[in-house]
Write a protein that holds these residues in place. Structure first.
Motif, PDB file in Angstrom:
ATOM      1  N   VAL A   8       1.277   8.238   1.433  1.00  0.00           N
ATOM      2  CA  VAL A   8       1.036   7.058   0.595  1.00  0.00           C
ATOM      3  C   VAL A   8      -0.374   6.555   0.868  1.00  0.00           C
ATOM      4  CG1 VAL A   8       1.718   4.672   0.130  1.00  0.00           C
ATOM      5  CG2 VAL A   8       3.466   6.402   0.610  1.00  0.00           C
ATOM      6  N   ARG A  25       4.714   5.156   8.745  1.00  0.00           N
ATOM      7  CA  ARG A  25       5.531   6.111   7.991  1.00  0.00           C
ATOM      8  C   ARG A  25       4.938   6.384   6.620  1.00  0.00           C
ATOM      9  NH1 ARG A  25       7.794  10.656   8.102  1.00  0.00           N
ATOM     10  NH2 ARG A  25       9.693  10.893   6.845  1.00  0.00           N
ATOM     11  N   ALA A  26       4.419   5.355   5.960  1.00  0.00           N
ATOM     12  CA  ALA A  26       3.790   5.555   4.654  1.00  0.00           C
ATOM     13  C   ALA A  26       2.608   6.518   4.771  1.00  0.00           C
ATOM     14  CB  ALA A  26       3.339   4.218   4.084  1.00  0.00           C
ATOM     15  N   GLU A  61      11.832   4.056   2.629  1.00  0.00           N
ATOM     16  CA  GLU A  61      11.329   5.423   2.478  1.00  0.00           C
ATOM     17  C   GLU A  61      11.482   5.946   1.060  1.00  0.00           C
ATOM     18  OE1 GLU A  61      11.494   9.595   4.964  1.00  0.00           O
ATOM     19  OE2 GLU A  61      11.444   7.651   5.949  1.00  0.00           O
ATOM     20  N   LEU A  91      -0.615   0.964  -0.670  1.00  0.00           N
ATOM     21  CA  LEU A  91      -0.052  -0.075   0.186  1.00  0.00           C
ATOM     22  C   LEU A  91      -1.208  -0.818   0.842  1.00  0.00           C
ATOM     23  CD1 LEU A  91       2.200  -1.527   1.773  1.00  0.00           C
ATOM     24  CD2 LEU A  91       2.075   0.347   3.458  1.00  0.00           C
ATOM     25  N   ARG A  97       3.955   7.624  -3.318  1.00  0.00           N
ATOM     26  CA  ARG A  97       3.130   8.827  -3.165  1.00  0.00           C
ATOM     27  C   ARG A  97       2.998   9.558  -4.492  1.00  0.00           C
ATOM     28  NH1 ARG A  97       6.115  12.946   0.169  1.00  0.00           N
ATOM     29  NH2 ARG A  97       7.095  13.229  -1.869  1.00  0.00           N
ATOM     30  N   ALA A 110       6.170   0.509   8.923  1.00  0.00           N
ATOM     31  CA  ALA A 110       6.091   0.911   7.514  1.00  0.00           C
ATOM     32  C   ALA A 110       4.752   1.578   7.216  1.00  0.00           C
ATOM     33  CB  ALA A 110       6.299  -0.309   6.620  1.00  0.00           C
ATOM     34  N   MET A 143       8.570   4.725  -0.700  1.00  0.00           N
ATOM     35  CA  MET A 143       7.356   5.417  -0.247  1.00  0.00           C
ATOM     36  C   MET A 143       7.158   6.713  -1.021  1.00  0.00           C
ATOM     37  SD  MET A 143       7.477   4.961   3.893  1.00  0.00           S
ATOM     38  CE  MET A 143       7.742   3.361   4.669  1.00  0.00           C
ATOM     39  N   HIS A 144       8.237   7.450  -1.256  1.00  0.00           N
ATOM     40  CA  HIS A 144       8.125   8.696  -2.023  1.00  0.00           C
ATOM     41  C   HIS A 144       7.679   8.412  -3.459  1.00  0.00           C
ATOM     42  CE1 HIS A 144       9.639  11.498   0.997  1.00  0.00           C
ATOM     43  NE2 HIS A 144      10.569  10.600   1.313  1.00  0.00           N
ATOM     44  N   LEU A 163       9.162  -2.147   3.203  1.00  0.00           N
ATOM     45  CA  LEU A 163       8.996  -0.953   2.373  1.00  0.00           C
ATOM     46  C   LEU A 163       9.933   0.156   2.863  1.00  0.00           C
ATOM     47  CD1 LEU A 163       7.464   0.769   0.274  1.00  0.00           C
ATOM     48  CD2 LEU A 163       5.693   1.133   2.014  1.00  0.00           C
TER      49      LEU A 163
END
Length: 439
Positions: free
Chosen positions: A348, A342-343, A294, A307, A301, A339, A297-298, A292
């Motif tokens: 997220v 960071r998510a 970034e 996820l 979100r 991942a 990820m945006h 995944l």
């Protein structure tokens, strides 16, 4: 073009012919409500026949003492009482706040002493493959009182969903996915006569018409959600999980067909491009999501796409005796952890799912433990298997909390899970719909 593209979807309900095929091919473990009703009618049982009779009410029970954790608010209440009447929470909180509700059921309620233990809502496994009664019972005994199926070969999850309504001690409440929407369904075509025409397709289930057909058959047979894929499997040494099998257009066709039937889509995805295509196609959740990126990820979100990383499955893969799979697991697990972390940092929504199958059922608490190891705070790791997972699978008003109006599902653990989330891998006791789950 699919040969039957112009035909209407199959009639609602489960055909007797389809039921018999599923039951035989699944080794006798799957029996749908329709088949059960027919068999009961043949024996002259009360309430027999499809559409007649109602499942029994839930249990009436008091969980007395213990420390209550509400994942939604993070509030911790010591010496708490939870009152469950007919399977529904009537009161939960301090002894003083619950005294009237407890008095109202005292003469007919069972009592579970929770002194010295912590009390949490029943856990939610947002990705599991349950195909037998044994696996279903083990999942609920390990604390997963509600689950979302990741698909089954012959509609066993739909049968288990109905069984759980009648005997919640034996199976978790189920959101069923039916059969997998995949290019090469193989023997799954035998699950339903309505799928048989797809066997003639030279390139497999790839056209919009063929994809729509599988979705429509699933929904007609009673599926709650639809499972599809962007990539090949990680658990097969002969497949490359970074190879994409459906593009954005194909995934969009599946999502559109599911939405017309009021269903959401979960998507098995590993590669960054596959994940991105699935998100833009409108899936409700990305399953696995190892690579995944970034930018995606945006997008997740903004869209509210979940996820479900299934870290427990990757940890199991790393211990596989096959060297190809073991190496894959050793590479994927730390990548997926990064991942997930960071998510979560970007907002997220994350849900816990074990991806358990084939007679090996991981406790959903293990996924919470791995979420914590990935960097989530303890409370947020617990939320991935309570309030978060409940929201993903559409049970946010009845699962994930012990609060008035929620279902009477609970797990009791021997200690503080906020200090040690691994306690949730082995619950001391499980309550499902107001009943104590026995081994």
């Amino acid at each position: 073009m699919c040969d039957d593209a112009g035909t209407p979807p199959p009639p609602p309900g489960v055909t007797r012919r389809g039921v018999m095929a599923a039951t035989v091919l699944a080794g006798g473990t799957a029996l749908t409500a329709a088949a059960a009703g027919t068999a009961a009618a043949d024996r002259g049982m009360p309430g027999a026949g499809t559409g007649s009779g109602r499942p029994p009410r839930g249990g009436t029970l008091i969980i007395d003492g213990g420390t209550l954790l509400d994942p939604h608010t993070g509030r911790v209440t010591e010496d708490a009482v939870v009152v469950i009447e007919d399977g529904t929470v009537r009161a939960a909180g301090t002894r003083h706040a619950t005294r009237q509700a407890a008095a109202a059921v005292r003469g007919r309620a069972a009592t579970v002493r929770a002194d010295g233990r912590w009390v949490l809502p029943g856990l939610v496994d947002a990705h599991v493959h349950l195909t037998t009664l044994t696996d279903a019972h083990r999942a609920v005994r390990l604390g997963a009182t509600s689950v979302r199926s990741g698909s089954t070969p012959f509609y066993q999850d739909i049968a288990l969903r109905e069984l759980a309504r009648w005997t919640p001690r034996r199976a978790p409440r189920m959101r069923a996915a039916g059969v997998f929407v995949t290019p090469r369904p193989g023997d799954t075509l035998l699950a339903d006569p309505e799928l048989a025409p797809l066997a003639r397709l030279k390139d497999g289930v790839r056209t919009p018409e063929a994809l729509r057909r599988v979705v429509e058959v699933n929904l007609a047979r009673g599926a709650d959600v639809i499972k599809t894929r962007a990539n090949e499997r990680a658990g097969s040494p002969d497949e490359d999980p970074l190879t994409q099998v459906y593009d954005r257009e194909q995934l969009s066709a599946t999502v559109a067909a599911a939405r017309r039937g009021g269903a959401t889509v979960l998507c098995h995805s590993y590669s960054e491009q596959g994940i991105h295509d699935a998100v833009l196609a409108g899936v409700a959740s990305i399953e696995h999501g190892v690579y995944l990126g970034e930018r995606t990820m945006h997008d997740m979100r903004r869209r509210g796409t979940f996820l479900t990383p299934t870290l427990a499955a990757m940890a199991s893969l790393a211990a596989d005796p096959d060297p190809v799979l073991a190496e894959r697991g050793r590479l994927f697990l730390p990548t997926a952890r990064r991942a997930v972390r960071r998510a979560f940092e970007l907002g997220v929504p994350v849900a816990a799912g074990t991806d358990s199958s084939g007679g090996v059922i991981d406790p959903i608490g293990r996924e919470i433990e791995l979420m914590r190891a990935a960097g989530l705070p303890a409370l947020d790791a617990i939320r991935t298997a309570t309030t978060g997972a409940a929201r993903l699978i559409g049970l946010e008003r009845t699962a994930g909390r012990l609060a008035p109006g929620f279902r009477g599902d609970a797990v009791l653990v021997e200690g503080d899970p906020l200090a040690d989330v691994s306690l949730l891998t082995a619950p001391a006791a499980v309550i499902s719909h107001g009943f104590t789950v026995e081994d």
